[in-house]
Design a protein around this motif. Structure first.
Motif, PDB file in Angstrom:
ATOM      1  N   SER A   1       1.903  -3.189  -7.602  1.00 22.70           N
ATOM      2  CA  SER A   1       2.613  -1.949  -7.286  1.00 22.70           C
ATOM      3  C   SER A   1       3.620  -2.145  -6.166  1.00 22.70           C
ATOM      4  CB  SER A   1       1.617  -0.852  -6.898  1.00 22.70           C
ATOM      5  OG  SER A   1       1.025  -1.122  -5.639  1.00 22.70           O
ATOM      6  N   TRP A   2       3.439  -3.171  -5.337  1.00 20.23           N
ATOM      7  CA  TRP A   2       4.428  -3.404  -4.280  1.00 20.23           C
ATOM      8  C   TRP A   2       5.766  -3.777  -4.898  1.00 20.23           C
ATOM      9  CZ3 TRP A   2       1.349  -6.676  -0.122  1.00 20.23           C
ATOM     10  CH2 TRP A   2       0.199  -5.954   0.237  1.00 20.23           C
TER      11      TRP A   2
ATOM     12  N   LEU B   1      -1.614  -4.949  -6.074  1.00 23.25           N
ATOM     13  CA  LEU B   1      -0.556  -5.760  -5.477  1.00 23.25           C
ATOM     14  C   LEU B   1       0.714  -5.728  -6.317  1.00 23.25           C
ATOM     15  CD1 LEU B   1      -2.453  -8.912  -4.139  1.00 23.25           C
ATOM     16  CD2 LEU B   1      -1.488  -7.022  -2.831  1.00 23.25           C
TER      17      LEU B   1
ATOM     18  N   MET C   1       3.030  -0.337   0.054  1.00 24.43           N
ATOM     19  CA  MET C   1       2.066  -0.982   0.943  1.00 24.43           C
ATOM     20  C   MET C   1       1.307   0.045   1.770  1.00 24.43           C
ATOM     21  SD  MET C   1       4.553  -4.117   2.115  1.00 24.43           S
ATOM     22  CE  MET C   1       3.500  -4.694   3.409  1.00 24.43           C
TER      23      MET C   1
ATOM     24  N   ARG D   1      -8.296  -1.521  -4.012  1.00 21.28           N
ATOM     25  CA  ARG D   1      -7.829  -2.229  -2.827  1.00 21.28           C
ATOM     26  C   ARG D   1      -7.671  -3.714  -3.130  1.00 21.28           C
ATOM     27  NH1 ARG D   1     -11.838  -0.186   1.906  1.00 21.28           N
ATOM     28  NH2 ARG D   1     -10.784  -1.918   2.948  1.00 21.28           N
ATOM     29  N   PRO D   2      -6.723  -4.375  -2.476  1.00 22.52           N
ATOM     30  CA  PRO D   2      -6.554  -5.816  -2.677  1.00 22.52           C
ATOM     31  C   PRO D   2      -7.493  -6.654  -1.803  1.00 22.52           C
ATOM     32  CG  PRO D   2      -4.843  -5.009  -1.242  1.00 22.52           C
ATOM     33  CD  PRO D   2      -5.651  -3.797  -1.652  1.00 22.52           C
TER      34      PRO D   2
ATOM     35  N   SER E   1      -1.741   1.193 -10.364  1.00 23.07           N
ATOM     36  CA  SER E   1      -3.122   0.774 -10.103  1.00 23.07           C
ATOM     37  C   SER E   1      -4.196   1.753 -10.562  1.00 23.07           C
ATOM     38  CB  SER E   1      -3.297   0.531  -8.600  1.00 23.07           C
ATOM     39  OG  SER E   1      -3.170   1.746  -7.871  1.00 23.07           O
TER      40      SER E   1
ATOM     41  N   VAL F   1       4.564 -10.603   3.410  1.00 25.08           N
ATOM     42  CA  VAL F   1       5.675  -9.848   2.827  1.00 25.08           C
ATOM     43  C   VAL F   1       6.807  -9.696   3.836  1.00 25.08           C
ATOM     44  CG1 VAL F   1       6.356  -7.609   1.869  1.00 25.08           C
ATOM     45  CG2 VAL F   1       4.155  -8.612   1.236  1.00 25.08           C
TER      46      VAL F   1
ATOM     47  N   THR G   1      -1.250   1.647  -0.358  1.00 28.52           N
ATOM     48  CA  THR G   1      -2.333   0.678  -0.562  1.00 28.52           C
ATOM     49  C   THR G   1      -3.266   0.657   0.642  1.00 28.52           C
ATOM     50  OG1 THR G   1      -0.876  -0.686  -1.934  1.00 28.52           O
ATOM     51  CG2 THR G   1      -2.851  -1.734  -1.053  1.00 28.52           C
TER      52      THR G   1
ATOM     53  N   LEU H   1      -1.661 -10.117   4.454  1.00 26.37           N
ATOM     54  CA  LEU H   1      -0.811  -9.777   3.307  1.00 26.37           C
ATOM     55  C   LEU H   1       0.503  -9.155   3.763  1.00 26.37           C
ATOM     56  CD1 LEU H   1      -3.495  -8.250   0.906  1.00 26.37           C
ATOM     57  CD2 LEU H   1      -2.297 -10.414   0.605  1.00 26.37           C
TER      58      LEU H   1
ATOM     59  N   TYR I   1      -5.615  -7.338   5.440  1.00 31.02           N
ATOM     60  CA  TYR I   1      -4.406  -6.535   5.230  1.00 31.02           C
ATOM     61  C   TYR I   1      -3.243  -7.080   6.062  1.00 31.02           C
ATOM     62  CZ  TYR I   1      -6.309  -2.625   2.499  1.00 31.02           C
ATOM     63  OH  TYR I   1      -6.828  -1.846   1.505  1.00 31.02           O
TER      64      TYR I   1
END
Length: 435
Positions: A166-167, A164, A328, A226-227, A77, A270, A331, A266, A263
């Protein structure tokens, strides 16, 4: 079955009540902040549960895989530092290719040369030559990269892609490392496996801390994308100001609550996906085979099962889940802080979560993640409040009262020990044990 469902519902209802109490008596921002970290901890605990609960693998290197997930967040990112790439990318490429060529040459020499002395001498010469070339290219390249505006960058940066992604990258990076580690260590006995994974984890952390060209080391990588929206952006958005007016609350706390809810959504998706896949795998023929290997390795091997290969599979899968959780967490923090990776937080506590929740049970692993992390966070303020109430009859200047209040912050360690002892004594297989 009814009793089991009742216990699951009751324990999760207790956790929900605890979050409500924090929200009502402390703040909803704090309650949601704890919830987000509980969700990430539950995912890490699920990764350990896959390894220990499914196959009986004692992985003491959880910290290293979580750190690799955090590293993936930076690599994916963070925007690339063009000047650093121009200054040292060629040298790093030559050093990397030399390392690969050296390993390939060693493998060929070990296969082709049958004479033991000649093989040893050849391998020694290959290693020496490879190290000389790597040293002559790697060190100047890293020094050149770290010299580029070291107060702000001083490293290569990343690819500038959505965080995201990167997860998934964190899971793949941890899985790749697990494959390399597993090929070496999974033939060891459980106690030696624990020592080996712990040592390799410390090596990974040392690399992340000291290779400034990759992670800025102890200077940290901050300002990751940030997402979810920034709080300041929400506070300046007309639609959010309208929403805040309708709710009749202060816009600043409401923006924090909104971001934390995003957050949480999300992270929950997951976690739900990982639990669904874990349940399907556990109830499949593959899962039953893993449980057979866990319970009686010799019998499984006698039936023709490749125990080492199957253990490698489950070791990779569990490490992948831990890597996803590590990405995560980075993040959520918005930064990579290598010095924060400590065995207490990323190995011991995660194991306590798995033991308390119940190994071999996916719902138990999630419950353990929630309960242990909630206790870890809230034990300190609860301890301070309790000591303050018990010593309220003393004068504020009383040295005994002051000493007790200062030491109340360490209540979290006592609380962890008490929870672990109580569970081991009365629930030796965890609060929600596996079958």
């Amino acid at each position: 079955m009814t009793t089991s469902r009742t216990r699951v519902f009751s324990l999760y209802a207790v956790m929900f009540g605890l979050f409500m109490i924090v929200g009502l008596f402390q703040s909803w921002n704090l309650s949601l902040a704890i919830l987000n970290l509980c969700l990430i901890s539950a995912i890490m605990s699920q990764g350990v549960n896959i390894q220990w609960g499914y196959a009986g693998l004692f992985n003491a290197g959880i910290m290293g895989f979580a750190a690799l997930g955090g590293l993936a967040a930076v690599i994916v990112s963070h925007p690339p530092v063009i000047e650093a790439w121009q200054a040292g990318s060629t040298g790093l490429l030559v050093a990397g290719l030399t390392l690969l060529a050296t390993l390939l040459a060693i493998r060929i020499a070990c296969k082709k040369i049958t004479n033991r002395r000649l093989r040893t001498l050849t391998v020694a010469l290959i290693v020496a030559l490879g190290l000389i070339i790597i040293r002559q290219t790697y060190l100047p390249a890293t020094e050149a990269i770290e010299a580029i505006n070291p107060t702000v960058t001083g490293f290569l940066g990343g690819l500038g892609l959505p965080i995201l992604l990167s997860w998934l990258a964190g899971g793949l990076l941890a899985a790749g490392a697990a494959w390399c580690i597993g090929r070496i260590t999974l033939g060891l006995r459980s106690d030696y496996l624990a020592i080996a994974t712990l040592g390799i984890s410390e090596i990974l952390i040392a690399i992340i801390k000291n290779e400034d060209w990759l992670t800025r080391g102890v200077k940290n990588v901050i300002g990751l994308p940030r997402p979810v929206p920034l709080e300041i952006e929400l506070q300046q958005s007309p639609w959010f100001m309208t929403l805040a007016n309708r709710l009749g609350g202060d816009i600043a706390p409401l923006s924090g609550i909104f971001v934390k809810l995003c957050y949480a959504g999300l992270f929950f998706l997951v976690l739900l996906l990982i639990i669904m896949l874990s349940e399907r795998s556990l109830n499949s023929p593959w899962g039953r085979m893993m449980l057979a290997i866990r319970d009686n390795e010799d019998a499984a091997r006698a039936l023709g099962k490749d125990v080492v290969h199957r253990r490698l599979q489950v070791f990779i899968l569990g490490s992948m889940v831990i890597g996803i959780a590590g990405a995560m967490l980075t993040t959520l923090d918005g930064q990579l802080t290598p010095v924060s990776y400590q065995p207490m937080r990323f190995t011991f506590l995660i194991w306590v979560m798995t033991i308390v929740g119940g190994s071999g049970n996916n719902r138990g692993a999630v419950l353990g993640g929630f309960l242990v992390w909630f206790t870890w966070v809230e034990a300190e303020p609860a301890g301070i409040w309790l000591v303050d109430q018990l010593t309220s009859i003393m004068a504020n200047e009383n040295p005994i009262r002051q000493q007790l209040l200062q030491n109340a912050a360490h209540m979290r360690h006592i609380a962890m020990g008490v929870i672990l002892l109580v569970v081991i004594r009365w629930f030796p297989r965890g609060l929600l044990p596996g079958k």
